[in-house]
Design a protein around this motif. Structure first.
Motif, PDB file in Angstrom:
ATOM      1  N   LEU A   1      -5.881  -2.776  10.758  1.00 15.63           N
ATOM      2  CA  LEU A   1      -6.992  -2.492   9.850  1.00 15.63           C
ATOM      3  C   LEU A   1      -6.703  -1.257   9.000  1.00 15.63           C
ATOM      4  N   VAL A   2      -6.118  -0.242   9.614  1.00 19.21           N
ATOM      5  CA  VAL A   2      -5.786   0.976   8.864  1.00 19.21           C
ATOM      6  C   VAL A   2      -4.758   0.665   7.785  1.00 19.21           C
ATOM      7  N   ALA A   3      -3.762  -0.168   8.124  1.00 20.71           N
ATOM      8  CA  ALA A   3      -2.737  -0.542   7.143  1.00 20.71           C
ATOM      9  C   ALA A   3      -3.354  -1.290   5.966  1.00 20.71           C
ATOM     10  N   GLN A   4      -4.288  -2.209   6.261  1.00 18.38           N
ATOM     11  CA  GLN A   4      -4.958  -2.948   5.179  1.00 18.38           C
ATOM     12  C   GLN A   4      -5.751  -2.002   4.290  1.00 18.38           C
ATOM     13  N   ARG A   5      -6.446  -1.052   4.911  1.00 17.19           N
ATOM     14  CA  ARG A   5      -7.243  -0.111   4.115  1.00 17.19           C
ATOM     15  C   ARG A   5      -6.352   0.806   3.285  1.00 17.19           C
ATOM     16  N   MET A   6      -5.241   1.233   3.860  1.00 17.91           N
ATOM     17  CA  MET A   6      -4.355   2.160   3.166  1.00 17.91           C
ATOM     18  C   MET A   6      -3.637   1.492   1.997  1.00 17.91           C
ATOM     19  N   ARG A   7      -3.538   0.155   1.995  1.00 18.15           N
ATOM     20  CA  ARG A   7      -2.894  -0.533   0.864  1.00 18.15           C
ATOM     21  C   ARG A   7      -3.681  -0.336  -0.423  1.00 18.15           C
ATOM     22  N   THR A   8      -4.975  -0.108  -0.298  1.00 14.75           N
ATOM     23  CA  THR A   8      -5.818   0.073  -1.488  1.00 14.75           C
ATOM     24  C   THR A   8      -5.958   1.543  -1.881  1.00 14.75           C
ATOM     25  N   VAL A   9      -5.366   2.428  -1.100  1.00 12.42           N
ATOM     26  CA  VAL A   9      -5.466   3.868  -1.373  1.00 12.42           C
ATOM     27  C   VAL A   9      -4.227   4.311  -2.132  1.00 12.42           C
TER      28      VAL A   9
END
Length: 401
Positions: A92-100
């Motif tokens: 989940l963190v990796a998915q969120r960080m892709r948009t950052v």
């Protein structure tokens, strides 16, 4: 909100007793009584439900009341597990960080630090200043002086001194040095002329003093010295100047290759290091350096001034415009955050759980009630109104049955 909800309950009670006493006056008062009666029931039920979450109603130890204080440890564990199972997951963190876009954000901050990111700049500046100020300045000063002395003890100063002197001689830059030395010698001779005359007089015998030869000798000595200095100043090729240059060249060579002279220079250096005046000088350097560092750290604009600031702005432009660099920074940021989650996720969860466990019952009750208490009082208000509407509906239904 507590006052409003409790006030509505009191108003419904007053309306109920009033309408019940005068219900025979007019049939419509029956509807009013039914509304107020059911509203009291709804308000009291919701008051009990809301109060039971945080404490025992009216202090009575009724079972399944004071739910939050009695279950604070379980709430902490549940909250920690919820955080772990729903947020601190690498995927989940990796998915969120892709948009950052971390790189662009850093680039905007470096390019225009006085914009919206100013709070970050001021906060970081204040934090850095406080961190430096909190350090033991005496201990750091001792460490600074110790490091300087350690470096100075092992430093070879004879070789660079010889190399510098050799370079000066090779580039013919020693002329002004010799000229200034001649001028210094002339001023010294002029200042101490009486001393020289006294020396000659003291060493002369009685005959010379009686005949006045001592004055003539002193005059000849002084005139000779004045003439020598004048000739050296006027003639760059004067033999004494040439001899001086030869001596300087020899000194430059010996500073680099003569073990005896190098040893003397090293001993002189060690004596200088142990001199109290040097220690006092280092203390002054440390204090001024520390004060300058504190001023720079507490000035959020200092880091953005001068060539260093220009370099940071250029780096900010690169982070925004260089796609390859942007991707690399973002990839590094994602990996760093995911690594923190993997390595320290359990510690974060443990911190949440242990923090809640460390709270006493009153603390957790106050914090939860302050967070959601307003909405819970709305439940009481709504319960009063809904109860009243249900009461009226049942009263109307009674006419039909």
């Amino acid at each position: 909100m507590k006052i409003i909800a409790t006030g509505m309950l009191v108003v419904m009670a007053i309306i109920y007793f009033t309408s019940k006493n005068y219900e025979e006056v007019h049939p419509a008062l029956g509807f009013v009584r039914a509304f107020a009666e059911a509203a009291m029931v709804g308000g009291l039920a919701d008051w009990f439900a809301v109060t039971a979450l945080f404490r025992h109603p009216m202090g009575l130890p009724i079972p399944h009341t004071a739910i939050i204080p009695r279950n604070k440890d379980r709430i902490g564990d549940t909250l920690a597990n919820f955080l772990k199972d729903n947020f601190l997951i690498s995927r989940l963190v990796a998915q969120r960080m892709r948009t950052v876009d971390l790189a662009s954000g850093i680039g905007r901050f470096l390019k225009s630090p006085s914009g919206g990111e100013g709070r970050l700049k001021f906060g970081a500046s204040r934090l850095l200043g406080d961190a430096i100020a909190s350090l033991d300045k005496d201990r750091l000063g001792t460490m600074f002086k110790g490091a300087v002395k350690t470096q100075a003890v092992g430093l070879d100063i004879a070789t660079p001194m010889g190399q510098i002197l050799q370079a000066v001689m090779a580039e013919k830059r020693h002329g002004p040095l010799i000229d200034s030395t001649i001028r210094w010698a002339y001023r010294t001779l002029d200042t101490n002329e009486l001393v020289i005359r006294n020396i000659v007089t003291d060493r002369a015998n009685a005959v010379m003093r009686w005949t006045g030869l001592d004055d003539r000798v002193a005059n000849e000595v002084l005139d000779g010295l004045y003439k020598l200095l004048a000739d050296m100043a006027a003639d760059p090729g004067h033999p004494v100047r040439a001899k001086t240059e030869e001596s300087l060249e020899q000194l430059a060579n010996e500073l680099q290759h003569d073990p005896e002279l190098r040893q003397k220079v090293n001993e002189w250096k060690l004596e200088m290091i142990d001199n109290p005046a040097i220690a006092s000088w280092l203390d002054g350097i440390w204090e001024k350096g520390r004060e300058a560092l504190l001023r720079a750290a507490r000035d959020p604009n200092a880091a953005m001034a001068g060539q260093f600031g220009d370099a940071l702005i250029q780096l900010g432009n690169s982070l925004q415009q260089d796609k390859l660099l942007n991707r690399q920074i973002n990839r590094f940021g994602r990996r760093a955050v995911i690594g923190v989650v993997d390595s320290y996720g359990d510690n974060i969860v443990k911190l949440v759980s242990e923090t809640v466990r460390g709270w006493d019952a009153q603390t957790i009750t106050d914090r939860v009630e302050n967070a959601v208490g307003r909405d819970l009082q709305f439940i009481r208000v709504n319960g009063t109104l809904v109860g009243g509407l249900v009461g009226v509906s049942l009263h109307i239904l009674g006419f039909w049955i």
